[in-house]
Design a protein around this motif. Structure first.
Motif, short mmCIF file in Angstrom:
data_model
loop_
_atom_site.label_atom_id
_atom_site.label_comp_id
_atom_site.label_asym_id
_atom_site.label_seq_id
_atom_site.Cartn_x
_atom_site.Cartn_y
_atom_site.Cartn_z
N THR A 144 0.83 -1.21 0.00
CA THR A 144 0.00 0.00 0.00
C THR A 144 0.86 1.25 0.00
OG1 THR A 144 -1.78 -1.14 1.15
CG2 THR A 144 -1.77 1.26 1.27
N THR A 145 1.89 1.26 0.84
CA THR A 145 2.78 2.42 0.89
C THR A 145 3.46 2.65 -0.45
OG1 THR A 145 3.18 2.28 3.27
CG2 THR A 145 4.90 3.30 1.93
N GLN A 170 1.03 4.16 -2.90
CA GLN A 170 0.72 5.55 -2.57
C GLN A 170 1.85 6.48 -3.01
OE1 GLN A 170 0.00 5.00 1.64
NE2 GLN A 170 -2.22 5.11 1.37
N GLU A 190 -0.26 18.78 5.44
CA GLU A 190 -1.57 18.28 5.89
C GLU A 190 -2.42 17.77 4.74
OE1 GLU A 190 -5.47 19.98 8.33
OE2 GLU A 190 -3.56 21.07 8.38
N ALA A 216 0.12 12.00 -0.39
CA ALA A 216 0.58 10.79 0.29
C ALA A 216 0.83 11.06 1.78
CB ALA A 216 1.83 10.24 -0.38
N ALA A 217 -0.05 11.86 2.37
CA ALA A 217 0.11 12.19 3.80
C ALA A 217 0.02 10.93 4.66
CB ALA A 217 -0.95 13.21 4.22
N GLU A 218 -0.76 9.95 4.22
CA GLU A 218 -0.88 8.71 4.99
C GLU A 218 0.46 8.00 5.10
OE1 GLU A 218 -2.58 5.82 7.29
OE2 GLU A 218 -3.37 7.77 6.69
N VAL A 219 1.29 8.13 4.07
CA VAL A 219 2.62 7.52 4.11
C VAL A 219 3.44 8.10 5.25
CG1 VAL A 219 4.81 7.29 2.86
CG2 VAL A 219 2.65 6.90 1.67
N ARG A 248 2.38 9.25 7.96
CA ARG A 248 1.83 8.83 9.25
C ARG A 248 2.20 7.39 9.59
NH1 ARG A 248 -2.47 12.48 7.67
NH2 ARG A 248 -3.53 10.88 6.42
N THR A 249 2.44 6.59 8.58
CA THR A 249 2.69 5.17 8.85
C THR A 249 4.15 4.76 8.65
OG1 THR A 249 2.13 4.58 6.55
CG2 THR A 249 0.35 4.55 8.18
#
Length: 283
Positions: free
Chosen positions: A99-100, A103, A180, A184-187, A189-190
Motif C-alpha cells: 500500500t505504501t 501511494q 496536511e 501521500a500524507a498517509e505515508v 503517518r505510517t
C-alpha cells in the motif's frame, strides 16, 4: 551527545576501536563521488587490527559492493539500513507494505513537480522515468538499475522508495508527503519520510533506519557503542549518529547532525574521515 561537539583534534588514539561506520556522500566520498586515496591506505590497517569497516549509505548494496568488495569489505548497511549485509550475506531486510509503495507512486505521478522515482528491492532498483538527467543521477547510487514501463508492476519486496527532486527535496516533501493536504500524507503517518540529500527523499518502514541496523550489527559483532566510530553529514544519518560514542559530524553536515554528534570532523572536501581515522588509529 554533548552540548557542543568536541573538535576531533582533541582526540587521542583509540586502541579498543572495533567498528567504523561510514556514510558515503558528503562524508567519506569527495564531491566527485570518489573515495579519498588515503582511505585505501588505512583500510588494511583497520582490517589487520580486527576493526570492522562498514559503509552505511542510502546507496544500493550492489553499488557499495562494487566500490568496496574488492578491498575485503564484507559488511554493509545499504539502502539507509533497510538491507543489512554481513560476511557478504543479506542478513536482514525491512520491506515496505504494498500500500505504501503504491501511494508513493501515485503521489509522484500526480504532482506537477519534476521528479524521478526509484523503487528499491534488495538487489535491483527500478525506474520508469526516462529523462536522461534523472537516469544519470540514479545510476550514481544504483549500480543494479532496471527501467520498466510501470513501477506498480514490480512484485519483489520493496525496501525503499526514493524520490529524486530536480529542485529542493525539503521544499518538495510537504507537497508530497508531510503537508496536511499532501496526496501521500498517509505515508508520512505510517512510515518514515526522510530528507536524505539536497535532492532526495527516502521512504522506508518506520522502524528501519541506519541506527536500528547499526544496533543489530553491534549485537552481532559484540562491539559496544563506546568502541564504535560513526561518521555522517545528513538527516538520514541521524539515528546512526546516536549509536556510537565516537560520533562525528562533518564540517559540511546538516545542522541537525552537528547538534547530535559528539565530535566534529573536517569536511569531506578535506578528506575529513581520513584525517580523523589517522588520529583514532595513531598512524
Amino acid at each position: 551527545m554533548t552540548d557542543t561537539p568536541i573538535p576531533w583534534t582533541d582526540l587521542s588514539p583509540t586502541p579498543d576501536l572495533g567498528l567504523v561506520v561510514l556514510d558515503m556522500d558528503g562524508t567519506l566520498l569527495r564531491p566527485d563521488g570518489t573515495v579519498p586515496p588515503g582511505f585505501w591506505d588505512l583500510l588494511p590497517v583497520m582490517q589487520d587490527r580486527g576493526i570492522v569497516v562498514v559503509p552505511a549509505s542510502g546507496r544500493q548494496h550492489a553499488t557499495l559492493r562494487g566500490m568496496f568488495g574488492g578491498h575485503g569489505v564484507r559488511t554493509y548497511l545499504a539502502e539507509n539500513g533497510t538491507v543489512v549485509v554481513h560476511d557478504d550475506e543479506v542478513v536482514a531486510t525491512s520491506p515496505l507494505s504494498g500500500t505504501t509503495v503504491q501511494q508513493c507512486i501515485s503521489a509522484v505521478r500526480g504532482t506537477d513537480r519534476r521528479l524521478g522515482l526509484v523503487v528499491c528491492t534488495p538487489e535491483v532498483a527500478y525506474v520508469e522515468n526516462t529523462e536522461q538527467e534523472f537516469l544519470d543521477e540514479a545510476a550514481k547510487y544504483y549500480r543494479s538499475l532496471e527501467q520498466v514501463d510501470d513501477l506498480t508492476a514490480v512484485d519483489d519486496p520493496v525496501v525503499k522508495v526514493a524520490v529524486f527532486c530536480f529542485g529542493s527535496a525539503e521544499d518538495a516533501a510537504p507537497d508530497l508527503f508531510t503537508g496536511e493536504d499532501a496526496p501521500a500524507a498517509e505515508v508520512a503517518r505510517t512510515d518514515a519520510v526522510v530528507i536524505s540529500g539536497a535532492n532526495w527523499i527516502d521512504i522506508m518502514r518506520a522502524d528501519a533506519n541506519k541506527g536500528a541496523a547499526l544496533r543489530d550489527l553491534q549485537e552481532t559483532l559484540d562491539v559496544s557503542r563506546a568502541d564504535t566510530a560513526v561518521f555522517g553529514d545528513y538527516l538520514n544519518d541521524l539515528e546512526m549518529i546516536g549509536e556510537g560514542d565516537l560520533s562525528f559530524a562533518m564540517a559540511n553536515a546538516h545542522p541537525g547532525i552537528t547538534a547530535a554528534a559528539n565530535y566534529t570532523a573536517p569536511a569531506n572536501t578535506e578528506d575529513g574521515v581520513v584525517q580523523v581515522l589517522r588520529r583514532l588509529l595513531g598512524v
